[in-house]
Design an enzyme around this catalytic site. Structure first.
Site, mmCIF file in Angstrom:
data_model
loop_
_atom_site.group_PDB
_atom_site.id
_atom_site.type_symbol
_atom_site.label_atom_id
_atom_site.label_comp_id
_atom_site.label_asym_id
_atom_site.label_seq_id
_atom_site.Cartn_x
_atom_site.Cartn_y
_atom_site.Cartn_z
ATOM 1 N N THR A 58 0.863 -1.181 0.000
ATOM 2 C CA THR A 58 0.000 0.000 0.000
ATOM 3 C C THR A 58 0.897 1.227 0.000
ATOM 4 O O THR A 58 1.869 1.291 0.743
ATOM 5 C CB THR A 58 -0.898 -0.001 1.253
ATOM 6 O OG1 THR A 58 -1.778 -1.135 1.185
ATOM 7 C CG2 THR A 58 -1.734 1.264 1.333
ATOM 8 N N GLU A 64 8.266 13.676 -9.811
ATOM 9 C CA GLU A 64 8.789 14.977 -9.413
ATOM 10 C C GLU A 64 8.872 15.936 -10.603
ATOM 11 O O GLU A 64 8.958 15.513 -11.752
ATOM 12 C CB GLU A 64 10.205 14.835 -8.828
ATOM 13 C CG GLU A 64 10.269 14.041 -7.557
ATOM 14 C CD GLU A 64 9.990 12.559 -7.757
ATOM 15 O OE1 GLU A 64 10.360 12.023 -8.825
ATOM 16 O OE2 GLU A 64 9.374 11.943 -6.874
#
Ligand code: 8IG
Length: 263
Positions: A86, A184
Protein backbone atom coordinates in the site's frame (compact mmCIF):
# COMPACT_ATOMS: atom_id res chain seq x y z
CA UNK A 1 -10.06 -1.42 15.69
CA UNK A 2 -7.87 1.65 15.61
CA UNK A 3 -4.70 0.42 17.32
CA UNK A 4 -2.40 -0.42 14.38
CA UNK A 5 -0.14 -2.61 16.55
CA UNK A 6 -3.08 -4.71 17.75
CA UNK A 7 -4.33 -4.98 14.16
CA UNK A 8 -0.88 -6.24 13.11
CA UNK A 9 -0.96 -8.83 15.90
CA UNK A 10 -4.30 -10.06 14.60
CA UNK A 11 -3.01 -10.18 11.03
CA UNK A 12 0.03 -12.14 12.23
CA UNK A 13 -2.24 -14.62 14.04
CA UNK A 14 -4.29 -14.99 10.84
CA UNK A 15 -1.08 -15.54 8.84
CA UNK A 16 0.03 -18.32 11.22
CA UNK A 17 -3.38 -19.96 11.07
CA UNK A 18 -3.77 -19.61 7.30
CA UNK A 19 -0.33 -21.08 6.59
CA UNK A 20 -0.19 -23.48 9.54
CA UNK A 21 3.16 -22.17 10.81
CA UNK A 22 4.43 -21.03 14.20
CA UNK A 23 5.98 -17.92 12.69
CA UNK A 24 8.22 -16.55 9.97
CA UNK A 25 11.91 -15.65 9.89
CA UNK A 26 11.94 -12.89 7.32
CA UNK A 27 9.75 -10.85 5.03
CA UNK A 28 10.30 -9.51 1.54
CA UNK A 29 8.25 -6.73 -0.03
CA UNK A 30 8.23 -6.67 -3.82
CA UNK A 31 8.17 -3.29 -5.56
CA UNK A 32 7.72 -2.39 -9.23
CA UNK A 33 9.86 -4.60 -11.41
CA UNK A 34 10.62 -7.20 -8.72
CA UNK A 35 7.71 -9.66 -9.00
CA UNK A 36 9.11 -11.82 -11.78
CA UNK A 37 12.62 -11.80 -10.36
CA UNK A 38 11.31 -13.30 -7.12
CA UNK A 39 9.87 -16.35 -8.81
CA UNK A 40 11.89 -19.46 -8.13
CA UNK A 41 13.96 -17.93 -5.32
CA UNK A 42 12.75 -20.61 -2.91
CA UNK A 43 10.15 -23.35 -2.53
CA UNK A 44 6.68 -21.82 -2.60
CA UNK A 45 4.74 -23.52 0.21
CA UNK A 46 1.51 -21.54 -0.02
CA UNK A 47 -0.05 -18.29 -1.15
CA UNK A 48 -3.17 -16.29 -0.35
CA UNK A 49 -4.70 -12.95 -1.33
CA UNK A 50 -3.37 -10.33 1.06
CA UNK A 51 -6.85 -8.99 1.76
CA UNK A 52 -7.75 -12.30 3.43
CA UNK A 53 -5.74 -11.07 6.42
CA UNK A 54 -7.06 -8.37 8.80
CA UNK A 55 -6.12 -4.81 7.85
CA UNK A 56 -5.02 -5.40 4.26
CA UNK A 57 -6.87 -4.24 1.17
CA UNK A 58 -6.71 -5.19 -2.49
CA UNK A 59 -4.10 -3.42 -4.69
CA UNK A 60 -5.19 -0.26 -6.50
CA UNK A 61 -2.53 -0.06 -9.21
CA UNK A 62 -2.66 -2.37 -12.24
CA UNK A 63 0.48 -4.50 -12.18
CA UNK A 64 0.99 -4.12 -8.42
CA UNK A 65 0.54 -7.48 -6.70
CA UNK A 66 -1.67 -8.23 -3.74
CA UNK A 67 -0.67 -11.67 -2.52
CA UNK A 68 1.14 -13.09 0.46
CA UNK A 69 3.41 -16.00 -0.46
CA UNK A 70 5.09 -18.33 2.01
CA UNK A 71 8.49 -19.54 0.81
CA UNK A 72 11.12 -21.89 2.27
CA UNK A 73 14.52 -20.44 1.35
CA UNK A 74 17.60 -22.45 0.42
CA UNK A 75 19.00 -21.73 3.89
CA UNK A 76 15.86 -23.22 5.49
CA UNK A 77 14.30 -19.93 6.59
CA UNK A 78 10.60 -19.24 6.28
CA UNK A 79 10.00 -16.10 4.26
CA UNK A 80 6.76 -14.19 3.77
CA UNK A 81 6.74 -12.44 0.41
CA UNK A 82 4.38 -9.49 -0.02
CA UNK A 83 3.90 -9.24 -3.79
CA UNK A 84 2.64 -5.68 -3.45
CA UNK A 85 2.31 -2.82 -0.98
CA UNK A 86 0.00 0.00 0.00
CA UNK A 87 1.38 3.40 -0.97
CA UNK A 88 1.00 6.62 0.97
CA UNK A 89 -0.36 8.34 -2.15
CA UNK A 90 -3.44 6.10 -1.99
CA UNK A 91 -4.66 8.48 0.67
CA UNK A 92 -5.56 5.96 3.35
CA UNK A 93 -2.98 7.36 5.76
CA UNK A 94 0.33 5.95 6.98
CA UNK A 95 -0.92 3.06 9.13
CA UNK A 96 -2.06 0.91 6.15
CA UNK A 97 1.29 1.65 4.43
CA UNK A 98 3.27 0.01 7.24
CA UNK A 99 0.74 -2.67 8.20
CA UNK A 100 2.64 -5.38 6.31
CA UNK A 101 5.88 -4.47 8.07
CA UNK A 102 4.22 -4.56 11.48
CA UNK A 103 2.48 -7.83 10.62
CA UNK A 104 5.79 -9.41 9.58
CA UNK A 105 7.38 -8.30 12.86
CA UNK A 106 4.39 -9.57 14.88
CA UNK A 107 4.68 -12.91 13.04
CA UNK A 108 8.26 -13.26 14.28
CA UNK A 109 10.34 -11.93 11.39
CA UNK A 110 13.71 -10.46 12.35
CA UNK A 111 14.78 -9.39 8.86
CA UNK A 112 12.96 -7.28 6.29
CA UNK A 113 13.95 -6.87 2.65
CA UNK A 114 12.25 -3.87 1.03
CA UNK A 115 12.45 -3.56 -2.75
CA UNK A 116 11.11 -0.84 -5.01
CA UNK A 117 11.19 0.64 -8.46
CA UNK A 118 12.31 4.27 -8.48
CA UNK A 119 13.82 7.15 -10.39
CA UNK A 120 17.57 7.59 -10.63
CA UNK A 121 19.33 10.91 -10.07
CA UNK A 122 22.87 9.54 -10.18
CA UNK A 123 22.26 5.89 -11.06
CA UNK A 124 21.43 4.60 -14.54
CA UNK A 125 18.10 2.96 -15.38
CA UNK A 126 18.32 -0.81 -15.03
CA UNK A 127 20.65 -0.71 -12.04
CA UNK A 128 19.74 -2.27 -8.70
CA UNK A 129 20.98 0.05 -5.94
CA UNK A 130 21.43 -0.72 -2.25
CA UNK A 131 19.76 1.92 -0.12
CA UNK A 132 22.39 3.23 2.29
CA UNK A 133 20.10 5.81 3.90
CA UNK A 134 16.96 7.78 3.16
CA UNK A 135 15.44 11.23 3.28
CA UNK A 136 11.74 11.20 4.11
CA UNK A 137 10.14 14.10 2.22
CA UNK A 138 6.55 12.96 2.72
CA UNK A 139 5.99 15.06 5.82
CA UNK A 140 4.51 11.92 7.34
CA UNK A 141 5.67 9.31 9.82
CA UNK A 142 4.21 5.98 10.90
CA UNK A 143 5.09 6.83 14.50
CA UNK A 144 2.55 8.51 16.74
CA UNK A 145 3.40 9.94 20.14
CA UNK A 146 6.74 9.94 21.95
CA UNK A 147 8.40 7.12 20.03
CA UNK A 148 11.95 8.43 19.62
CA UNK A 149 13.23 5.71 17.32
CA UNK A 150 16.95 5.81 16.52
CA UNK A 151 17.50 6.04 12.75
CA UNK A 152 21.30 6.11 12.76
CA UNK A 153 21.47 2.89 10.77
CA UNK A 154 18.06 2.27 9.20
CA UNK A 155 19.53 0.04 6.48
CA UNK A 156 21.79 -2.48 8.19
CA UNK A 157 25.43 -2.36 7.12
CA UNK A 158 25.61 -6.09 7.83
CA UNK A 159 22.86 -6.86 5.28
CA UNK A 160 24.32 -4.49 2.69
CA UNK A 161 27.67 -6.27 3.00
CA UNK A 162 25.85 -9.55 2.52
CA UNK A 163 24.19 -8.22 -0.65
CA UNK A 164 27.58 -7.09 -1.96
CA UNK A 165 28.89 -10.62 -1.35
CA UNK A 166 26.24 -11.76 -3.81
CA UNK A 167 26.81 -8.93 -6.30
CA UNK A 168 30.03 -6.95 -5.68
CA UNK A 169 29.14 -4.41 -8.37
CA UNK A 170 26.07 -3.13 -6.49
CA UNK A 171 25.98 0.65 -6.11
CA UNK A 172 24.72 2.35 -2.95
CA UNK A 173 22.38 5.32 -2.89
CA UNK A 174 20.31 7.71 -0.81
CA UNK A 175 16.59 7.24 -1.31
CA UNK A 176 14.35 10.33 -1.21
CA UNK A 177 10.74 9.45 -0.61
CA UNK A 178 8.24 11.91 -2.09
CA UNK A 179 4.49 11.76 -1.50
CA UNK A 180 3.59 11.05 -5.14
CA UNK A 181 1.64 9.95 -7.08
CA UNK A 182 2.88 12.55 -9.57
CA UNK A 183 6.53 12.10 -10.45
CA UNK A 184 8.79 14.98 -9.41
CA UNK A 185 9.33 18.19 -11.29
CA UNK A 186 12.90 18.77 -12.51
CA UNK A 187 13.27 21.45 -9.80
CA UNK A 188 12.24 18.93 -7.14
CA UNK A 189 14.80 16.48 -8.50
CA UNK A 190 17.48 19.21 -8.34
CA UNK A 191 16.45 19.83 -4.73
CA UNK A 192 16.67 16.12 -3.94
CA UNK A 193 20.15 16.03 -5.45
CA UNK A 194 21.22 19.17 -3.56
CA UNK A 195 20.24 17.65 -0.22
CA UNK A 196 22.09 14.41 -0.90
CA UNK A 197 19.54 12.21 -2.65
CA UNK A 198 20.50 9.87 -5.47
CA UNK A 199 17.17 8.04 -5.88
CA UNK A 200 13.57 9.28 -5.87
CA UNK A 201 10.60 7.10 -5.00
CA UNK A 202 7.21 6.82 -3.37
CA UNK A 203 7.62 4.00 -0.84
CA UNK A 204 10.18 2.33 1.41
CA UNK A 205 11.24 5.15 3.78
CA UNK A 206 8.00 5.09 5.78
CA UNK A 207 8.11 1.28 5.87
CA UNK A 208 11.75 1.28 6.96
CA UNK A 209 10.98 3.63 9.85
CA UNK A 210 8.17 1.36 11.07
CA UNK A 211 10.49 -1.61 10.68
CA UNK A 212 13.17 -0.01 12.85
CA UNK A 213 10.57 0.79 15.47
CA UNK A 214 9.62 -2.90 15.43
CA UNK A 215 13.28 -3.92 15.78
CA UNK A 216 13.64 -5.46 12.33
CA UNK A 217 16.96 -5.47 10.52
CA UNK A 218 16.30 -3.80 7.17
CA UNK A 219 17.76 -4.21 3.71
CA UNK A 220 16.51 -1.84 1.00
CA UNK A 221 17.13 -2.37 -2.69
CA UNK A 222 15.93 -0.04 -5.43
CA UNK A 223 15.62 -0.90 -9.06
CA UNK A 224 16.18 2.28 -11.04
CA UNK A 225 13.51 2.03 -13.71
CA UNK A 226 13.80 5.55 -15.10
CA UNK A 227 15.99 8.62 -14.97
CA UNK A 228 14.41 11.11 -12.54
CA UNK A 229 12.58 14.00 -14.21
CA UNK A 230 14.91 16.48 -15.88
CA UNK A 231 17.90 14.11 -15.69
CA UNK A 232 17.25 12.63 -19.14
CA UNK A 233 16.08 14.57 -22.18
CA UNK A 234 12.69 12.81 -22.52
CA UNK A 235 9.67 12.96 -20.20
CA UNK A 236 8.94 9.93 -18.01
CA UNK A 237 6.83 7.19 -19.51
CA UNK A 238 5.27 4.15 -17.91
CA UNK A 239 6.47 2.06 -20.90
CA UNK A 240 10.07 2.98 -20.05
CA UNK A 241 9.52 1.86 -16.47
CA UNK A 242 8.16 -1.50 -17.60
CA UNK A 243 10.98 -2.08 -20.10
CA UNK A 244 13.80 -1.24 -17.66
CA UNK A 245 12.22 -3.66 -15.21
CA UNK A 246 12.09 -6.38 -17.81
CA UNK A 247 15.72 -5.95 -18.87
CA UNK A 248 16.97 -6.09 -15.27
CA UNK A 249 15.22 -9.37 -14.40
CA UNK A 250 18.18 -11.78 -14.65
CA UNK A 251 20.34 -9.60 -12.42
CA UNK A 252 17.58 -9.07 -9.86
CA UNK A 253 16.79 -12.77 -9.78
CA UNK A 254 20.44 -13.62 -9.14
CA UNK A 255 20.58 -11.02 -6.39
CA UNK A 256 17.42 -12.24 -4.62
CA UNK A 257 18.41 -15.88 -4.98
CA UNK A 258 21.86 -15.24 -3.52
CA UNK A 259 20.41 -13.13 -0.72
CA UNK A 260 17.83 -15.70 0.30
CA UNK A 261 20.55 -18.36 0.39
CA UNK A 262 22.29 -16.23 3.00
CA UNK A 263 19.36 -15.01 5.10
I1 8IG B 1 9.00 3.25 -11.02
O1 8IG B 1 10.92 8.89 -11.01
C1 8IG B 1 9.26 5.07 -10.25
N1 8IG B 1 8.78 5.42 -9.06
N2 8IG B 1 9.05 9.55 -6.91
N3 8IG B 1 10.00 9.21 -8.99
C2 8IG B 1 9.30 8.74 -7.92
N4 8IG B 1 8.84 7.49 -7.86
C3 8IG B 1 9.11 6.68 -8.89
C4 8IG B 1 9.81 7.11 -10.01
C5 8IG B 1 10.29 8.44 -10.06
N5 8IG B 1 9.90 6.08 -10.87
Amino acid sequence: MDDPYLLATRAADALRTRFGVDGIDLALVLGSGWAQASEGVGDVLDECPLDELPGFSAPVVAGHGGALRLVRTASGSLAAIFTGRTHYYEGRGVAPVVHGVRTAAAAGASTLVLTNGCGGISHAPGAPVLIADHINLTGATPLVGPRFVDLTEVYAGRLRALARDVDPSLEEGIYCQFHGPAYETPAEVRMARAIGGTLVGMSTALEAVAAREAGLEVLGISLVTNAAAGIAAQPLSHAEVVEAGRAAQPRLRGLLTGLLERL
